[in-house]
Structure formats: structure tokens, C-alpha cells
Write a protein that holds these residues in place. Structure first.
Motif, short mmCIF file in Angstrom:
data_model
loop_
_atom_site.label_atom_id
_atom_site.label_comp_id
_atom_site.label_asym_id
_atom_site.label_seq_id
_atom_site.Cartn_x
_atom_site.Cartn_y
_atom_site.Cartn_z
N CYS A 155 14.24 -5.67 -12.24
CA CYS A 155 14.46 -4.28 -11.66
C CYS A 155 12.99 -3.84 -11.27
N LEU A 156 13.08 -2.86 -10.46
CA LEU A 156 11.97 -2.13 -9.90
C LEU A 156 11.92 -0.55 -10.00
N VAL A 157 10.87 -0.22 -11.06
CA VAL A 157 10.73 0.97 -11.19
C VAL A 157 9.69 1.79 -10.38
N ASP A 158 10.21 2.65 -9.88
CA ASP A 158 9.41 3.77 -9.16
C ASP A 158 9.29 5.15 -9.45
N GLU A 159 8.29 5.29 -10.34
CA GLU A 159 8.27 6.70 -11.20
C GLU A 159 7.88 7.69 -10.19
N PRO A 160 6.72 7.42 -9.24
CA PRO A 160 6.57 8.50 -8.37
C PRO A 160 7.96 9.32 -7.63
N LYS A 193 0.88 -1.30 -0.23
CA LYS A 193 -0.16 0.07 0.05
C LYS A 193 0.76 1.04 0.19
N GLY A 194 0.57 1.91 -0.89
CA GLY A 194 1.41 3.29 -0.83
C GLY A 194 2.36 3.48 -1.58
N LEU A 195 2.93 2.45 -2.14
CA LEU A 195 3.93 2.39 -3.24
C LEU A 195 3.76 1.89 -4.50
N GLU A 196 4.40 2.53 -5.53
CA GLU A 196 4.24 1.90 -6.89
C GLU A 196 5.55 1.71 -7.56
N LEU A 197 5.63 0.67 -7.18
CA LEU A 197 6.95 -0.32 -7.68
C LEU A 197 6.62 -1.29 -8.71
N ARG A 198 7.09 -0.72 -9.93
CA ARG A 198 6.77 -1.89 -11.09
C ARG A 198 7.88 -2.51 -11.69
N VAL A 199 7.63 -3.77 -11.72
CA VAL A 199 8.33 -4.97 -11.98
C VAL A 199 8.71 -5.02 -13.55
N VAL A 200 10.12 -5.01 -13.82
CA VAL A 200 10.51 -5.20 -15.28
C VAL A 200 11.55 -6.41 -15.03
N THR A 201 11.20 -7.77 -15.95
CA THR A 201 11.85 -8.52 -16.04
C THR A 201 13.23 -8.69 -16.77
N THR A 202 14.10 -8.78 -16.20
CA THR A 202 15.55 -8.47 -16.67
C THR A 202 16.24 -9.57 -16.75
N PRO A 203 16.49 -10.72 -17.26
CA PRO A 203 17.14 -11.86 -17.30
C PRO A 203 18.57 -11.65 -17.86
N GLY A 204 19.68 -12.24 -17.32
CA GLY A 204 20.88 -11.91 -17.91
C GLY A 204 22.00 -12.46 -16.83
N HIS A 205 22.01 -11.56 -15.81
CA HIS A 205 23.07 -11.87 -14.64
C HIS A 205 22.42 -13.06 -13.86
N SER A 206 21.11 -13.36 -13.90
CA SER A 206 20.25 -14.55 -13.61
C SER A 206 19.14 -14.76 -14.33
N PRO A 207 18.53 -16.05 -14.14
CA PRO A 207 17.54 -16.50 -15.18
C PRO A 207 16.31 -15.37 -14.95
N GLY A 208 15.93 -15.12 -13.84
CA GLY A 208 14.98 -14.28 -13.55
C GLY A 208 15.11 -12.99 -12.77
#
Length: 350
Positions: A202-207, A184-199
């Protein structure tokens, strides 16, 4: 080719990095804190854990290596933010490595907080897995790659390293690409970025104008992209695709799990792509000049920052597995690199 430099924002962190000391706990905004957690006996020295405060929820990103000292540093950082350990409600690890997820099991037991990983992240060995089989397969793979018999014990996994993997927390939640962390009260958007590990995620916090990049994008070093069994068939190709996904703008502050904060994601992504392309080109030159017969033979002719002879134990393993990832990538681009490699096997999600 000279690329534009990134913009330093974590001045105290960089000064601490250069002085080889732990950086300070920092308040990055009204609701965001950076808390360093010691990473003992490792050149990276610490993991930067990030605390985000929402509406009654408190989420910790990458709690770091599990140790008594690390727990004390985390607890002290939480106190500076006006919280106790029991105020944590959620823990997100960007990937399944001990210097990121390690403290999660201990924190979950102490706080009741949920633990989350990306939906595609895998563990190499579960608590019920057959460690002897993993060790045997690992040695067979390294032997196929050309690791000499007298260096095999130094480079291969062992029961102690596998025990650390077995003790890592299984997630309570799996975070899908494009979803929001359930706080609640957070806007953390998940971006799946494999490479360094399979899954890796990164978390994008636009606010707050921040991207929590884990190990996907660091300010100074190129993240290690390894070929591992079990694991993805072409991790370097995955990494290139993931870099494109995260380079959607250039002004947000990047909060990595190591080193120091910066801005200029598009500039840093361009540098990382150039670095890896130069490495692949060097592999091709080694093939032409030295005619190596194994991955090990390729690796020992490549340029390493402190020289091939300086590489030992885990650093040597990383060098060989990174070389293998470039071999696989170049083969996918129809280059004829005739060294033995087995086909990667998919890992099991848990």
C-alpha cells in the motif's frame, strides 16, 4: 456483531459501480487524479488507476489490464490532467496481478517510465520459466485438494493464462517497506502488506491525506486470500498482520484499486478481520458436521454468495484456494484438520 459502517467518499464511483458502468475520471486534489481502466470479462469491471503529479515527475499507480481500450482510457485520463503518455516518469504496481501490472510493459515501452513493485512481490512464472512444469504442478496440487477429474481442466491453469503472466513486466525498482517512492515532489510511503499476494504494498500519502490500498482493503468485498504454490506458507496469517499495519488511523481517504473511495480504515479492517474469522469458524463447523476428506469437500459445504453450484472456472479456483488458506491458518492454530495439503514452496523474486 454489528460493526460501524465506513464513510463513502467516492460518490460518483459508487453510483457507477451500482449502474455497472465505468466511473468518470476524477480530480481528487490539485495533484491527484483517478482514472478507471477497463478490466474486460471480469465481475470487477475496472481497475482504478491513480495519477500523482510531483515536481516534474508523474507517477501512475496500478495502470490496469493490458488492452487497446485500456490504453485509450488511460491516455484520455492523462489528457484531462494536462499530460501526454510521454510525461509519465514512473509506474508503481501494488502487486503482481494482471489487472494491476498488466499495462506496465506497454507503458514503459511507450514512455520510458520506470516500473516498481514491492521488494517481496514474486511472479509465478518468468519469461524464461518452464510453463509445462508449472501446469503439471498445478494439476497435481488441485488433484491433491480433491478437485474432481471432470472439473480439473476448468479449474487448473492453462497455457493462455500462463502466457499473460509471462508477459507481465519485470520491475526496474524494488520498493522496500517504509521507503518513499523515488519521485520529486511526492511523499508516497511504502507499507508492505502481504496476504492478497506475497509482496503486496500500500502507498501512504500523508500530505494529501490518502492511502492507495490496491487490493489489500476494498470497501465492499473481502480480498481473496489464496494458498498458492509457490507462495507463502500461511497467507491468511500474513493478511491479519498486514491489516494491523495499515489500520494506523481512521480519517484518511482510502483509494482502492476497485469499487470506490471511502474513509474509515480502522472500521473496514475490523470488518475484514471479523469476516475472515467467521469463515474460519465455518470451516471448523463443516469439519465437525460433514467430516470432509479434502479441501474440495470443505469448500462445497461452505456458504458462497451466489451458491456453490454457481461457481465455475476461475471463480471456482478462487473458492478452493481460499478454503485451503483457511485450512492452513487453522492448522497453525493447532486445530486438527486432516485433509491433504502439500507444503508451500517459496517463489523466486525477480
Amino acid at each position: 456483531m454489528s460493526l460501524p459502517p465506513i464513510t463513502l467518499t467516492g460518490h460518483a464511483q459508487k453510483e457507477a459501480w451500482q449502474n455497472r458502468v465505468l466511473p468518470p475520471v476524477e480530480q481528487l486534489g490539485a495533484e491527484v487524479w483517478s482514472i478507471p481502466v477497463p478490466f474486460p470479462d471480469n465481475p470487477m469491471r475496472y481497475t482504478l488507476s491513480y495519477l500523482l503529479l510531483g515536481d516534474g515527475d508523474a507517477v501512475l499507480i496500478d495502470p490496469g489490464w493490458d488492452s487497446d481500450a485500456g490504453l485509450e482510457h488511460l491516455a484520455a485520463g492523462l489528457r484531462q490532467a494536462g499530460l501526454g503518455l510521454r510525461d509519465l516518469t514512473g509506474i508503481v504496481a501494488t502487486h503482481f496481478h494482471s489487472d494491476h501490472l498488466g499495462m506496465a510493459a506497454r507503458l514503459r515501452a511507450a514512455t520510458g517510465a520506470w516500473v516498481a513493485l514491492g521488494e517481496k512481490e514474486v511472479r509465478r512464472l518468468s519469461a524464461a520459466g518452464d510453463a509445462d512444469l508449472v501446469l503439471r504442478n498445478d494439476r497435481e496440487e488441485l488433484t491433491l485438494w480433491g478437485v474432481p477429474a471432470d472439473r480439473l481442466a476448468e479449474v487448473a491453469l492453462n497455457h493462455r493464462s500462463l502466457l499473460q503472466l509471462q508477459n507481465l513486466a519485470d520491475p526496474d525498482l524494488r520498493l522496500t517497506d517504509g521507503s518513499l517512492v523515488p519521485a520529486k515532489g511526492l511523499e508516497l510511503r511504502v507499507v508492505t502488506t502481504p496476504g492478497h499476494s506475497p509482496g503486496h504494498i500500500c502507498l501512504v500519502d500523508e500530505p494529501h491525506g490518502m492511502i492507495f490500498s490496491g487490493d489489500h482493503v476494498l470497501p465492499r468485498i473481502s480480498p481473496h486470500i489464496a494458498l498458492e504454490l509457490p507462495g507463502p506458507a500461511n497467507p491468511l496469517a500474513d493478511y491479519y498482520e498486514s491489516l494491523d499495519l495499515i489500520a494506523f488511523e481512521d480519517a484518511m481517504e482510502i483509494c482502492p484499486a476497485h469499487e470506490y473511495r471511502f474513509s474509515g480504515m480502522q472500521r473496514r479492517v475490523a470488518q475484514l478481520i471479523e469476516h475472515n474469522r467467521e469463515r474460519s469458524a465455518e470451516v471448523l463447523r463443516v469439519m465437525e458436521v460433514h467430516r470432509p476428506q479434502t479441501v474440495w469437500d470443505i469448500a462445497r459445504h461452505l456458504t458462497w454468495s451466489r451458491g456453490w453450484e454457481s461457481l465455475q472456472a476461475f471463480s471456482l479456483r478462487l473458492a478452493v484456494s481460499e478454503t485451503a488458506s483457511h485450512v492452513v491458518y487453522l492448522r497453525s492454530k493447532d486445530y486438527d484438520i486432516d485433509v491433504p495439503l502439500t507444503e508451500p514452496r517459496p517463489a523466486v523474486l525477480r
